[in-house]
Design a protein around this motif. Structure first.
Motif, PDB file in Angstrom:
ATOM      1  N   LEU A 141       0.778  -1.149  -0.042  1.00 61.01           N
ATOM      2  CA  LEU A 141       0.025   0.102  -0.068  1.00 61.01           C
ATOM      3  C   LEU A 141       0.752   1.281  -0.025  1.00 61.01           C
ATOM      4  O   LEU A 141       0.347   2.499  -0.211  1.00 61.01           O
ATOM      5  N   SER A 142       2.041   1.070   0.311  1.00 60.20           N
ATOM      6  CA  SER A 142       2.984   2.054   0.327  1.00 60.20           C
ATOM      7  C   SER A 142       4.176   1.871   0.287  1.00 60.20           C
ATOM      8  O   SER A 142       4.560   0.514   0.731  1.00 60.20           O
ATOM      9  N   PRO A 143       5.426   2.581  -0.182  1.00 62.28           N
ATOM     10  CA  PRO A 143       6.772   2.151  -0.531  1.00 62.28           C
ATOM     11  C   PRO A 143       7.265   1.742   1.055  1.00 62.28           C
ATOM     12  O   PRO A 143       8.377   1.112   1.038  1.00 62.28           O
ATOM     13  N   ASP A 144       7.017   2.537   2.084  1.00 62.84           N
ATOM     14  CA  ASP A 144       7.722   2.439   3.364  1.00 62.84           C
ATOM     15  C   ASP A 144       7.152   1.505   4.316  1.00 62.84           C
ATOM     16  O   ASP A 144       7.451   1.591   5.374  1.00 62.84           O
ATOM     17  N   LEU A 145       6.071   0.614   4.082  1.00 65.10           N
ATOM     18  CA  LEU A 145       5.519  -0.488   4.801  1.00 65.10           C
ATOM     19  C   LEU A 145       6.313  -1.342   4.862  1.00 65.10           C
ATOM     20  O   LEU A 145       6.763  -1.937   3.627  1.00 65.10           O
ATOM     21  N   LEU A 155      -9.360  -6.625   8.069  1.00 62.28           N
ATOM     22  CA  LEU A 155     -10.206  -6.033   7.022  1.00 62.28           C
ATOM     23  C   LEU A 155     -10.832  -4.635   7.555  1.00 62.28           C
ATOM     24  O   LEU A 155     -11.003  -4.847   8.769  1.00 62.28           O
ATOM     25  N   CYS A 156     -10.813  -3.662   6.646  1.00 62.58           N
ATOM     26  CA  CYS A 156     -11.158  -2.313   7.242  1.00 62.58           C
ATOM     27  C   CYS A 156     -12.029  -1.608   6.386  1.00 62.58           C
ATOM     28  O   CYS A 156     -11.976  -1.518   5.074  1.00 62.58           O
ATOM     29  N   GLN A 157     -13.189  -1.110   6.726  1.00 59.80           N
ATOM     30  CA  GLN A 157     -14.034  -0.109   6.016  1.00 59.80           C
ATOM     31  C   GLN A 157     -13.315   1.145   5.744  1.00 59.80           C
ATOM     32  O   GLN A 157     -13.759   1.801   4.780  1.00 59.80           O
ATOM     33  N   SER A 158     -12.389   1.417   6.364  1.00 56.15           N
ATOM     34  CA  SER A 158     -11.795   2.898   6.162  1.00 56.15           C
ATOM     35  C   SER A 158     -10.537   2.959   5.799  1.00 56.15           C
ATOM     36  O   SER A 158      -9.477   2.152   6.352  1.00 56.15           O
ATOM     37  N   GLY A 159     -10.192   3.732   4.616  1.00 61.15           N
ATOM     38  CA  GLY A 159      -9.178   3.798   4.119  1.00 61.15           C
ATOM     39  C   GLY A 159      -7.955   4.467   5.000  1.00 61.15           C
ATOM     40  O   GLY A 159      -6.677   4.173   5.310  1.00 61.15           O
ATOM     41  N   GLY A 160      -8.291   5.515   6.018  1.00 65.40           N
ATOM     42  CA  GLY A 160      -7.431   6.264   6.776  1.00 65.40           C
ATOM     43  C   GLY A 160      -7.341   5.499   7.801  1.00 65.40           C
ATOM     44  O   GLY A 160      -6.081   5.399   8.409  1.00 65.40           O
ATOM     45  N   ASN A 161      -7.962   4.386   8.711  1.00 64.34           N
ATOM     46  CA  ASN A 161      -7.679   3.619   9.590  1.00 64.34           C
ATOM     47  C   ASN A 161      -6.739   2.519   9.081  1.00 64.34           C
ATOM     48  O   ASN A 161      -6.142   2.014   9.934  1.00 64.34           O
ATOM     49  N   VAL A 162      -6.955   2.227   7.694  1.00 68.72           N
ATOM     50  CA  VAL A 162      -5.980   1.129   7.214  1.00 68.72           C
ATOM     51  C   VAL A 162      -4.564   1.588   7.321  1.00 68.72           C
ATOM     52  O   VAL A 162      -3.622   0.969   7.862  1.00 68.72           O
ATOM     53  N   THR A 163      -4.360   2.893   6.720  1.00 70.44           N
ATOM     54  CA  THR A 163      -2.953   3.228   6.862  1.00 70.44           C
ATOM     55  C   THR A 163      -2.500   3.501   8.584  1.00 70.44           C
ATOM     56  O   THR A 163      -1.186   3.336   8.799  1.00 70.44           O
ATOM     57  N   PHE A 164      -3.306   3.994   9.430  1.00 73.55           N
ATOM     58  CA  PHE A 164      -3.069   4.219  10.502  1.00 73.55           C
ATOM     59  C   PHE A 164      -2.578   3.020  11.180  1.00 73.55           C
ATOM     60  O   PHE A 164      -1.583   2.922  12.173  1.00 73.55           O
ATOM     61  N   MET A 165      -3.594   1.948  11.145  1.00 69.48           N
ATOM     62  CA  MET A 165      -3.254   0.884  11.689  1.00 69.48           C
ATOM     63  C   MET A 165      -1.873   0.058  11.131  1.00 69.48           C
ATOM     64  O   MET A 165      -1.305  -0.598  12.084  1.00 69.48           O
ATOM     65  N   ALA A 166      -1.673   0.253   9.960  1.00 68.14           N
ATOM     66  CA  ALA A 166      -0.492  -0.778   9.475  1.00 68.14           C
ATOM     67  C   ALA A 166       0.753  -0.038   9.959  1.00 68.14           C
ATOM     68  O   ALA A 166       1.855  -0.767  10.334  1.00 68.14           O
ATOM     69  N   PHE A 176       1.497  -8.357   9.166  1.00 67.96           N
ATOM     70  CA  PHE A 176       0.186  -8.821   8.678  1.00 67.96           C
ATOM     71  C   PHE A 176       0.408  -9.926   7.436  1.00 67.96           C
ATOM     72  O   PHE A 176       1.454  -9.886   6.695  1.00 67.96           O
ATOM     73  N   SER A 177      -0.716 -10.829   7.405  1.00 66.69           N
ATOM     74  CA  SER A 177      -0.942 -11.618   6.293  1.00 66.69           C
ATOM     75  C   SER A 177      -1.543 -11.134   4.962  1.00 66.69           C
ATOM     76  O   SER A 177      -0.905 -11.086   3.992  1.00 66.69           O
ATOM     77  N   LYS A 178      -2.633 -10.222   5.300  1.00 71.32           N
ATOM     78  CA  LYS A 178      -3.098  -9.728   4.268  1.00 71.32           C
ATOM     79  C   LYS A 178      -4.071  -8.300   4.881  1.00 71.32           C
ATOM     80  O   LYS A 178      -4.493  -8.639   6.076  1.00 71.32           O
ATOM     81  N   ILE A 179      -4.122  -7.378   4.346  1.00 69.93           N
ATOM     82  CA  ILE A 179      -5.041  -6.271   4.738  1.00 69.93           C
ATOM     83  C   ILE A 179      -5.732  -5.865   3.478  1.00 69.93           C
ATOM     84  O   ILE A 179      -5.360  -6.010   2.280  1.00 69.93           O
ATOM     85  N   VAL A 180      -7.282  -5.763   3.747  1.00 72.51           N
ATOM     86  CA  VAL A 180      -8.014  -5.426   2.897  1.00 72.51           C
ATOM     87  C   VAL A 180      -8.924  -4.091   3.122  1.00 72.51           C
ATOM     88  O   VAL A 180      -9.854  -4.189   4.065  1.00 72.51           O
ATOM     89  N   SER A 181      -8.677  -2.892   2.575  1.00 68.86           N
ATOM     90  CA  SER A 181      -9.544  -1.766   2.531  1.00 68.86           C
ATOM     91  C   SER A 181     -10.726  -1.807   1.603  1.00 68.86           C
ATOM     92  O   SER A 181     -10.328  -1.907   0.407  1.00 68.86           O
ATOM     93  N   TYR A 182     -11.949  -2.134   2.235  1.00 68.69           N
ATOM     94  CA  TYR A 182     -13.099  -2.439   1.214  1.00 68.69           C
ATOM     95  C   TYR A 182     -14.166  -1.295   1.322  1.00 68.69           C
ATOM     96  O   TYR A 182     -15.001  -1.535   0.379  1.00 68.69           O
ATOM     97  N   GLY A 183     -14.172  -0.095   1.620  1.00 70.76           N
ATOM     98  CA  GLY A 183     -14.797   0.774   1.473  1.00 70.76           C
ATOM     99  C   GLY A 183     -16.388   0.785   1.750  1.00 70.76           C
ATOM    100  O   GLY A 183     -16.925   0.073   2.769  1.00 70.76           O
ATOM    101  N   ASN A 184     -16.944   0.942   0.621  1.00 76.95           N
ATOM    102  CA  ASN A 184     -18.648   1.144   0.642  1.00 76.95           C
ATOM    103  C   ASN A 184     -19.119  -0.460   0.511  1.00 76.95           C
ATOM    104  O   ASN A 184     -20.225  -0.546   0.623  1.00 76.95           O
ATOM    105  N   ALA A 185     -18.071  -1.384   0.047  1.00 73.22           N
ATOM    106  CA  ALA A 185     -18.785  -2.783   0.126  1.00 73.22           C
ATOM    107  C   ALA A 185     -19.561  -3.101  -0.886  1.00 73.22           C
ATOM    108  O   ALA A 185     -20.576  -3.788  -0.484  1.00 73.22           O
ATOM    109  N   CYS A 186     -19.817  -2.375  -2.016  1.00 73.32           N
ATOM    110  CA  CYS A 186     -20.910  -2.627  -2.927  1.00 73.32           C
ATOM    111  C   CYS A 186     -21.024  -4.426  -3.546  1.00 73.32           C
ATOM    112  O   CYS A 186     -21.970  -4.747  -3.760  1.00 73.32           O
ATOM    113  N   ASP A 187     -19.812  -4.818  -3.268  1.00 72.66           N
ATOM    114  CA  ASP A 187     -19.781  -6.246  -3.682  1.00 72.66           C
ATOM    115  C   ASP A 187     -18.983  -7.213  -2.646  1.00 72.66           C
ATOM    116  O   ASP A 187     -19.626  -7.610  -1.761  1.00 72.66           O
TER     117      ASP A 187
END
Length: 241
Positions: A141-145, A155-166, A176-187
């Protein structure tokens, strides 16, 4: 979703407002040596960092499994149609301006994305989210992680909280094994992701930030299964008006 052969980034640009899109979805893949192909799409063409900028998805010379979409919301249905036509499997809609606005026409626009995706047997992440972080697959998600894999799936509905948490978890030695920022969860939604992580051998602890769900009955059923398999820690957001 976690093992694409290729990733296309649509809407990437060197313009100042989109420099961080380049950082998130190009520099992180290059720095962390994503093993597949990376394609860049911008209707103006040209090149970026020595890589060609294709004017459209249909110009890309090879198969595209995963598409990151960063264009104005009104243009997303047309691009998702292109994704369908080229046989993409997963579309991550980074763009905002959909149902989260509370406007009926924007909610219909989001529904259009789901309808088009169903026609092509594609899955959607988002819209309005940061997408995937998968260290073992070199998807950052970022070159410095830190890209050292660990036991925690998030799994996180908030993009801001994803980067904060990571970032803050990394400073405390958590990986982390996997992180998913999934937002509005339309699917793809929290139920899909909890169900997946319950069976994922790379994930030994499940963490989640959830603001809401469309299917409470299914969520409880999936949670019971997940919590029987491994520790599950959930922060429920969105309590106040």
């Amino acid at each position: 979703m976690f093992h694409p052969r290729s990733i296309a980034v649509v809407g990437i640009s060197a313009d100042a407002p989109k420099v961080w899109i380049k950082r998130l979805y190009l520099e992180s893949l290059v720095k962390h040596r994503f093993p597949g192909q990376v394609y860049l799409v911008n209707p103006k063409g040209g090149e970026m960092d020595g890589m060609p900028l294709y004017r459209g998805l249909k110009e890309i010379p090879g198969p595209v499994d995963h598409v990151v979409l960063s264009v104005p919301a009104v243009h997303t249905p047309r691009i998702v149609e292109e994704c369908r036509d080229i046989g993409a499997r997963v579309v991550h809609v980074f763009s905002s301006g959909f149902a989260e606005t509370g406007e009926p026409d924007r909610a219909r626009l989001q529904d259009d994305l789901v309808r088009i995706a169903r026609q092509g047997n594609m899955r959607l992440i988002g819209p309005n989210c940061l997408g995937l972080f998968y260290p073992a697959g070199r998807i950052g998600l970022s070159p410095d992680l830190p890209m050292e894999p660990g036991p925690v799936g998030f799994l996180c509905q908030s993009g801001g909280n994803v980067t904060f948490m990571a970032r803050h978890a990394a400073s405390r030695g958590l990986r982390f094994s996997k992180i998913v920022s999934y937002g509005n969860a339309c699917d793809i939604d929290e139920c899909d992701l909890l169900d997946y992580m319950a069976s994922d051998p790379e994930t030994r602890v499940i963490a989640a930030y959830i603001e809401g769900t469309r299917d409470g009955v299914r969520l409880l059923r999936v949670l019971r299964r997940a919590a029987a398999a491994k520790p599950v820690v959930i922060f429920k957001g969105g309590f106040s008006p």
